[in-house]
Design a protein around this motif. Structure first.
Motif, PDB file in Angstrom:
ATOM      1  N   GLU A  36       0.815  -1.214   0.000  1.00 32.21           N
ATOM      2  CA  GLU A  36       0.000   0.000   0.000  1.00 32.21           C
ATOM      3  C   GLU A  36       0.846   1.260   0.000  1.00 32.21           C
ATOM      4  OE1 GLU A  36      -2.740  -0.255   3.215  1.00 32.21           O
ATOM      5  OE2 GLU A  36      -4.165  -1.508   2.120  1.00 32.21           O
ATOM      6  N   LYS A  37       1.957   1.267   0.759  1.00 32.82           N
ATOM      7  CA  LYS A  37       2.808   2.456   0.826  1.00 32.82           C
ATOM      8  C   LYS A  37       4.179   2.241   0.202  1.00 32.82           C
ATOM      9  CE  LYS A  37       0.654   4.716   4.796  1.00 32.82           C
ATOM     10  NZ  LYS A  37       0.874   5.343   6.130  1.00 32.82           N
ATOM     11  N   ALA A  38       4.730   1.047   0.375  1.00 29.80           N
ATOM     12  CA  ALA A  38       6.079   0.787  -0.141  1.00 29.80           C
ATOM     13  C   ALA A  38       6.077   0.257  -1.568  1.00 29.80           C
ATOM     14  CB  ALA A  38       6.803  -0.200   0.773  1.00 29.80           C
ATOM     15  N   GLY A  39       4.881   0.083  -2.149  1.00 32.43           N
ATOM     16  CA  GLY A  39       4.812  -0.395  -3.522  1.00 32.43           C
ATOM     17  C   GLY A  39       5.471  -1.751  -3.687  1.00 32.43           C
ATOM     18  N   GLU A 242       0.218  -2.732 -10.117  1.00 32.05           N
ATOM     19  CA  GLU A 242      -0.086  -2.099  -8.827  1.00 32.05           C
ATOM     20  C   GLU A 242      -1.562  -1.761  -8.716  1.00 32.05           C
ATOM     21  OE1 GLU A 242       2.349   0.597  -6.748  1.00 32.05           O
ATOM     22  OE2 GLU A 242       4.111   0.256  -7.990  1.00 32.05           O
ATOM     23  N   GLU A 243      -2.188  -1.371  -9.815  1.00 29.07           N
ATOM     24  CA  GLU A 243      -3.608  -1.052  -9.790  1.00 29.07           C
ATOM     25  C   GLU A 243      -4.453  -2.305  -9.567  1.00 29.07           C
ATOM     26  OE1 GLU A 243      -5.018   1.923  -9.734  1.00 29.07           O
ATOM     27  OE2 GLU A 243      -2.971   2.708  -9.666  1.00 29.07           O
ATOM     28  N   GLN A 244      -4.046  -3.406 -10.175  1.00 30.18           N
ATOM     29  CA  GLN A 244      -4.764  -4.663  -9.959  1.00 30.18           C
ATOM     30  C   GLN A 244      -4.632  -5.131  -8.516  1.00 30.18           C
ATOM     31  OE1 GLN A 244      -2.789  -6.985 -13.071  1.00 30.18           O
ATOM     32  NE2 GLN A 244      -4.762  -7.256 -14.107  1.00 30.18           N
ATOM     33  N   LEU A 245      -3.439  -4.978  -7.965  1.00 29.70           N
ATOM     34  CA  LEU A 245      -3.190  -5.450  -6.604  1.00 29.70           C
ATOM     35  C   LEU A 245      -4.020  -4.675  -5.587  1.00 29.70           C
ATOM     36  CD1 LEU A 245      -1.437  -7.589  -5.226  1.00 29.70           C
ATOM     37  CD2 LEU A 245       0.254  -5.812  -4.773  1.00 29.70           C
ATOM     38  N   LYS A 246      -4.267  -3.402  -5.858  1.00 28.83           N
ATOM     39  CA  LYS A 246      -5.056  -2.583  -4.935  1.00 28.83           C
ATOM     40  C   LYS A 246      -6.499  -3.073  -4.809  1.00 28.83           C
ATOM     41  CE  LYS A 246      -2.453   1.719  -5.636  1.00 28.83           C
ATOM     42  NZ  LYS A 246      -2.497   3.104  -6.208  1.00 28.83           N
ATOM     43  N   THR A 247      -7.009  -3.720  -5.843  1.00 27.86           N
ATOM     44  CA  THR A 247      -8.413  -4.163  -5.843  1.00 27.86           C
ATOM     45  C   THR A 247      -8.561  -5.683  -5.660  1.00 27.86           C
ATOM     46  OG1 THR A 247      -8.377  -4.322  -8.256  1.00 27.86           O
ATOM     47  CG2 THR A 247      -9.127  -2.237  -7.315  1.00 27.86           C
TER      48      THR A 247
END
Length: 361
Positions: A36-39, A242-247
């Motif tokens: 979430e913060k460290a990518g 990263e966008e996929q991982l967020k959801t």
């Protein structure tokens, strides 16, 4: 109170106990949390957290060796019976809440992925009946279940990683070290909670035959799980954007969707079913620690303590909601950080300076 050798386990089995205590349902979802913060630099945070756990293992062995007993014996020798048992109660409550957290998360997975209409109390009651049966057989049965949770599901986990690696995009990991120091610290903190569990050693230490010989196996267990979590995070980072991982709530579980066989369409059903072995073994270990602690603190039979905790867990699982789950996770995270990574080292320092203990520990 010295534990009979009949109830103790061999030192090498500590490897499997440590693995069981650290690998739970968290490995199915931690990738999204740490990134979430460290990518996608977060995989380095997992390695750093693993190093801190290694230090905690050393501290716990040093402390327990000096007292030649579990954490309740340490507290009693340090602060006296009344205050010592009061402080020990917080540790015992932590074990019970940690088992409840694992139960709630696994129930959510079952209801979302497999049986949406089955009530929470039915699932929790079935799992806890199996847990009660295992713990009733003694600590050696709990350790045997830990061994099984390593052998069978572990093969499935490693096979799972072969499929996404075929289409992995390792360029997702670049550039390396492009996040701030504070972001990395946040990733390490999230990882420390994910790979938590080694604190069960504070209760089962007296049940290890020749505990000094088991230190290397405990450290090897932490090393193995640290590498497992690191590989899991890298596989997810190279598969998802990263966008996929967020959801994606359960990144590792979602990876099973790409596995197709001519004779098996829904591989995730098999994966979740096999994961029941891991969850049952982990809950058994945590509830054994909790019920054992209540037995020593209140001088009651362990089976009664286990029955009370189990019935309470079934009731809470049925009444819990998303707000309660979030509050429980936050409380356990804070307690894990301060009770074990801050308090236990300070307790070792105090015990070393002001109590003689067993100087060979």
């Amino acid at each position: 109170m010295k534990v009979s050798i009949r109830h103790q386990v061999s030192p090498y089995l500590v490897f499997f106990i440590i693995y069981n205590s650290q690998v739970g349902v968290g490995i199915l979802s931690f990738q999204r949390t740490i990134a979430e913060k460290a990518g996608y630099d977060a995989w380095m945070g997992v390695l750093a957290a693993g190093c801190l756990v290694q230090v905690l293992i050393w501290v716990m062995y040093k402390l327990l060796g000096k007292a030649n007993g579990d954490i309740i014996d340490v507290h009693t020798a340090t602060f006296g019976k009344l205050l010592g048992k009061f402080l020990s109660l917080f540790i015992v409550i932590y074990y019970a809440l940690a088992s409840l957290s694992v139960m709630l998360e696994f129930i959510e997975i079952i209801q979302v992925w497999m049986f949406s209409a089955v009530p929470s109390w039915v699932i929790s009651a079935l799992i806890l009946m199996l847990v009660y049966y295992c713990i009733s057989g003694g600590f050696r049965i709990v350790v045997g279940l830990s061994f099984l949770s390593f052998i069978f599901p572990q093969i499935l986990i490693l096979v799972l990683y072969m499929f996404p690696l075929k289409i992995a995009q390792f360029s997702n990991l670049l550039p390396i070290m492009n996040h701030s120091f504070m972001d990395m610290l946040d990733s390490i903190k999230s990882s420390m909670y994910t790979i938590a569990g080694t604190e069960a050693l504070l209760m089962f230490y007296p049940f290890i035959r020749n505990p000094d010989e088991s230190r290397k196996f405990a450290h090897l267990g932490v090393l193995f799980t640290t590498l497992l979590y690191t590989i899991s995070s890298i596989v997810s980072f190279t598969f998802y954007s990263e966008e996929q991982l967020k959801t994606t709530i359960w990144p590792e579980l979602s990876l099973t969707k790409i596995i197709k066989f001519s004779y098996l369409e829904r591989f995730e059903y098999l994966y979740i079913s096999m994961y029941l072995v891991i969850v049952t073994a982990l809950i058994s270990l945590l509830l054994w620690c909790s019920s054992r602690g209540l037995k020593k603190i209140f001088n009651m039979k362990q089976k009664y303590a286990l029955l009370i905790i189990s019935l309470g867990s079934v009731l809470i699982c049925q009444l819990a909601n998303e707000q309660f789950d979030a509050m429980l996770d936050k409380y356990i995270t804070q307690m894990n950080l301060y009770a074990f990574y801050v308090y236990i080292p300070l307790l070792l320092l105090y015990f070393t300076l002001f109590k003689r203990g067993n100087q060979s520990g």
